[in-house]
Design an enzyme around this catalytic site. Structure first.
Site, PDB file in Angstrom:
ATOM      1  N   LYS A  32       0.820  -1.220   0.000  1.00 35.27           N
ATOM      2  CA  LYS A  32       0.000   0.000   0.000  1.00 35.27           C
ATOM      3  C   LYS A  32       0.848   1.261   0.000  1.00 35.27           C
ATOM      4  CE  LYS A  32      -2.458  -0.003   3.745  1.00 35.27           C
ATOM      5  NZ  LYS A  32      -1.620  -0.116   4.622  1.00 35.27           N
ATOM      6  N   ARG A 146      11.517  -5.730   5.267  1.00 41.29           N
ATOM      7  CA  ARG A 146      11.287  -4.327   4.925  1.00 41.29           C
ATOM      8  C   ARG A 146      12.257  -3.389   5.651  1.00 41.29           C
ATOM      9  NH1 ARG A 146       5.326  -1.769   5.133  1.00 41.29           N
ATOM     10  NH2 ARG A 146       5.375  -2.371   7.320  1.00 41.29           N
ATOM     11  N   ARG A 191       0.886  -8.400  14.925  1.00 46.25           N
ATOM     12  CA  ARG A 191       0.328  -7.220  14.269  1.00 46.25           C
ATOM     13  C   ARG A 191      -0.714  -7.630  13.229  1.00 46.25           C
ATOM     14  NH1 ARG A 191       2.763  -2.852  10.584  1.00 46.25           N
ATOM     15  NH2 ARG A 191       4.615  -4.131  10.342  1.00 46.25           N
TER      16      ARG A 191
END
Ligand code: AMP
Length: 239
Positions: A32, A146, A191
């Site tokens: 996103k 990431r 998460r």
């Protein structure tokens, strides 16, 4: 040169006075953030990432930053009232007058409903909710590699899939790259487990309001961007 004349002016549809809000929906790691930056450039609209606003506040040591620190460090959602207030002030800024792309907000049904109210009050309308869909295993793989830029520009890398040219340094602004606090392996699954159910509520909400578009996110970045742009244009011409 942007795609704005077609995508954005058409997104206003019949209601010329309503400013478009494009909402990006997707799990952490779905891409996103990357897609939001690309769409913002192509459409000539500001992107607004609540996560980035919170991380900037944290780095700058503001009162907001201190308030949200425990949530960011543990990957828990910041309370809705704080988050909605942050979005309300961001929408009031002059550069939002032609529309915005929201990344990471809304993340709960309550936030989606609050955004609808806020939008109506401020003369905006959610014209498209773009769901970037990626399978769970792929999400975990992506999140653990990431690296994010500490320069505030939301530049995102991946150790395998999209490495920076010099290790640990952002290609774009030369800032140091870091592993986000909430990308540590032990917090990733937690998460996802916390954030997926409310995300499905958001998807339900936008299915109900008729603006949801689903796009497969497990493809090359450029393909996903083009598909998103097509979706926005299709949504706009149907409005
Ligand atoms: P993100 O960069 O979107 O993954 O967000 C990073 C962190 O910021 C999240 O794990 C939350 O702690 C907080 N956050 C970002 N957006 C929201 C939101 N819409 N509602 C509540 N918390 C948020």
């Amino acid at each position: 040169m942007t795609d704005a004349p077609r995508g954005v002016s058409a997104a206003r549809g019949g209601a010329a006075t309503e400013t478009p809000i494009l909402v990006m929906v997707g799990a952490p790691g779905a891409g996103k953030g990357t897609q939001t930056v690309r769409l913002a450039e192509r459409l000539g609209l500001p992107s607004v990432s609540t996560g980035e606003l919170f991380r900037t506040a944290l780095r700058d040591g503001t009162a907001l930053g201190e308030h949200v620190r425990p949530y960011l460090e543990t990957g828990r959602l910041v309370p809705d009232d704080v988050t909605i207030e942050v979005i309300a002030s961001r929408l009031a800024e002059p550069d939002a007058a032609r529309g915005v792309i929201l990344d990471g907000f809304p993340r709960t049904r309550a936030q989606a409903e609050a955004l609808d109210h806020l939008a109506r009050r401020l003369g905006f309308r959610v014209t498209a909710a773009l769901y970037v869909q990626v399978e769970l295993d792929e999400l975990v793989r992506r999140l653990s590699g990431r690296r994010v830029c500490t320069g505030g520009g939301n530049h995102i890398y991946h150790v395998d899939q999209r490495p920076s040219r010099a290790e640990g340094i952002c290609d774009i602004d030369g800032s140091a790259l870091e592993v986000r606090l909430d990308d540590r392996p032990d917090t990733i699954r937690q998460r996802l487990e916390r954030q997926l159910p409310p995300m499905y509520d958001v998807i339900d909400h936008y299915t109900g309001t008729g603006v949801l578009r689903s796009i497969r996110g497990d493809r090359p970045v450029d393909e996903v961007t083009e598909e998103l742009l097509r979706s926005i244009a299709a949504r706009a011409s149907a409005a």
